[in-house]
Design a protein around this motif. Sequence first.
Motif, PDB file in Angstrom:
ATOM      1  N   THR A 188       0.841  -1.197   0.000  1.00 15.92           N
ATOM      2  CA  THR A 188       0.000   0.000   0.000  1.00 15.92           C
ATOM      3  C   THR A 188       0.879   1.252   0.000  1.00 15.92           C
ATOM      4  N   VAL A 189       0.242   2.389  -0.247  1.00 11.26           N
ATOM      5  CA  VAL A 189       0.969   3.660  -0.218  1.00 11.26           C
ATOM      6  C   VAL A 189       1.553   3.906   1.178  1.00 11.26           C
ATOM      7  N   THR A 190       0.776   3.594   2.197  1.00  7.85           N
ATOM      8  CA  THR A 190       1.269   3.769   3.571  1.00  7.85           C
ATOM      9  C   THR A 190       2.525   2.943   3.810  1.00  7.85           C
TER      10      THR A 190
ATOM     11  N   VAL B 187       7.546  10.094  -5.239  1.00  6.07           N
ATOM     12  CA  VAL B 187       7.283  10.552  -3.867  1.00  6.07           C
ATOM     13  C   VAL B 187       7.917  11.937  -3.730  1.00  6.07           C
TER      14      VAL B 187
ATOM     15  N   ASP C 287       4.869  -0.993 -10.317  1.00  3.80           N
ATOM     16  CA  ASP C 287       4.517   0.433 -10.309  1.00  3.80           C
ATOM     17  C   ASP C 287       5.754   1.323 -10.364  1.00  3.80           C
TER      18      ASP C 287
ATOM     19  N   LEU D 201      -2.174   9.657  -5.122  1.00  5.28           N
ATOM     20  CA  LEU D 201      -2.657   8.451  -4.442  1.00  5.28           C
ATOM     21  C   LEU D 201      -2.883   8.736  -2.960  1.00  5.28           C
TER      22      LEU D 201
ATOM     23  N   ILE E 245       6.536   5.054  -9.153  1.00  7.75           N
ATOM     24  CA  ILE E 245       5.924   6.015  -8.225  1.00  7.75           C
ATOM     25  C   ILE E 245       6.857   7.212  -8.045  1.00  7.75           C
TER      26      ILE E 245
ATOM     27  N   ARG F 222       1.257   8.381  -9.116  1.00 10.99           N
ATOM     28  CA  ARG F 222       1.419   7.265 -10.054  1.00 10.99           C
ATOM     29  C   ARG F 222       0.712   7.637 -11.349  1.00 10.99           C
TER      30      ARG F 222
ATOM     31  N   VAL G 281       2.233  11.408  -3.222  1.00 11.87           N
ATOM     32  CA  VAL G 281       2.557  10.125  -3.855  1.00 11.87           C
ATOM     33  C   VAL G 281       1.814  10.092  -5.187  1.00 11.87           C
TER      34      VAL G 281
ATOM     35  N   LEU H 161      -0.689  -0.937  -4.136  1.00 13.18           N
ATOM     36  CA  LEU H 161       0.325  -0.761  -5.177  1.00 13.18           C
ATOM     37  C   LEU H 161       0.577  -2.093  -5.865  1.00 13.18           C
TER      38      LEU H 161
ATOM     39  N   PRO I  14      -3.274   7.282   1.042  1.00 14.14           N
ATOM     40  CA  PRO I  14      -2.463   6.279   1.752  1.00 14.14           C
ATOM     41  C   PRO I  14      -3.029   4.859   1.732  1.00 14.14           C
TER      42      PRO I  14
END
Lengths: 65, 298
Positions: free
Chosen positions: A20-22, A58, A54, A44, A56, A39, A37, A50, A46
Motif C-alpha cells: 500500500t501507499v502507507t 514521492v 509500479d 494516491l 511512483i 502514479r 505520492v 500498489l 495512503p
Amino acid sequence: MISVRLEPENKDVCVERAKTVTQLLHALGRKPGRALVIRAGQLLTPDLNLRPDDHIIVRDVGSRG
Amino acid sequence: MKCTRCSDQAVVALPSHHAAFCAPCYLVFARRLVERAIKEHAMLTPEDRVLVAISGGKDSLALAWMLKELGYDVSGLHIDVGIPESSPIARGYAERFCTTQAIPLHILDLQSQGLAMCEVKKRVKRPICSVCGQTKRYFFNTFTLNNGYSVVATGHNLDDETSRLMANVMRWDTAYLSDQGPVMPAEKGFAKKIKPLFRMTEFETANLCFIAGIDYGHAPCPYSAKASFPVYKRLLADLEDIQPGRKIHFYDAFLQRGRQGFASAETTDQAVDPCVHCGYPTSTGECGVCRLRTMMKE
C-alpha cells in the motif's frame, strides 16, 4: 519491486514488499501528509494498493528555505 | 477512500479535516479555506490592488493562482536575491508561471541594488536568513507603497505560522507574540500585509499546485540549512500525526484568546520615524537596508 523517484532530490530507489501507499512511505522513512505520492500523473491516498511493477513519484512537500 | 463531498475516488486524504477529496472537490475545499481566511480577517476588498510576493515556490504560486481565481486584481513581485545556486531557478519558475497565468510580474534584482545575498553573506555577522528576510520585507513594502498597490500578500501557510508561533512561545517573545497574525494593518509607513493561506498546510498547498497544474520550484536555498523554523515544523508535524487538527487549533486559539494578552502586556511604544536616507520607517534613525548598503559600499 516498486521503482520510486524521490523528489526534490531526484534520486531513484527500489522498494520491495510494499503493498500500500502507507507501507511504501514507511519503507522510505516518510509519513502521509508530508509527501505527495504520484502514479501515472495521479495522486494516491495512503490506503491505495500498489502493484509490483509500479513507477511512483514521492515528492516531499516541506519547504526548505 | 471516497471523496467526502461526491463519493468519487479521492486523491487527497486530510485527517485533520476528517475528510478526503477528489480533484475537483479539492479545488472547492481549498478555495473555501482561502475565502474563509480573507473574510474572517477582512484581508481584501474587491477594489484592492494586490501585490503578491512571488518566490517561485509552491505557496506563493498557489496564492497568486487562487487570488486570481477569486477575481482579485493581482500582480506579482519576484525579488531575485542573487544566490547563484538557487536564484535563477526560482526566478524561472516565477516568470513561467506568471506568463502562463497572465499575471503581471515585476522583477527586482538585488544585485542591481548592490545587495546580492551571495556577497552580503561574506560581510555580515548576523544570520544571512535574517538579513535576507529583512531586505525582502523592505523591498516588498516600498514597492507596494510606491507603485499604487493597496496590500502585499505573502504565501505563508499554516506550517510557517505555527512554527513561528512555537518559536516565539519557546522564547516567550512578547513583542513578536503581540503582533503575529495573518493581517498586519497599514500603519506608520508600512503597507498592509496579508497571509491568505494561513489556514492551509504545506501538504495542502502542494496538493493544490499539483491538481491546478502549477509547476513550482523546490530547489532549497543553499544558505537555509541552519534555519530554526524547520525544527519546529518537524515537531509540530509529529504532533499533528498523533492529534490531527492540532496545528490549526493551536493557531486559531492563539488568535482568538492568546494574542490580545500579549498585546496588552507589550507596553513598549518604540518611536518609529522615517529613515534619514530613504524614508522607510525605522526606530534607529537609519534603516537596516540603508545600513547594509553603506556597509557593502565600504
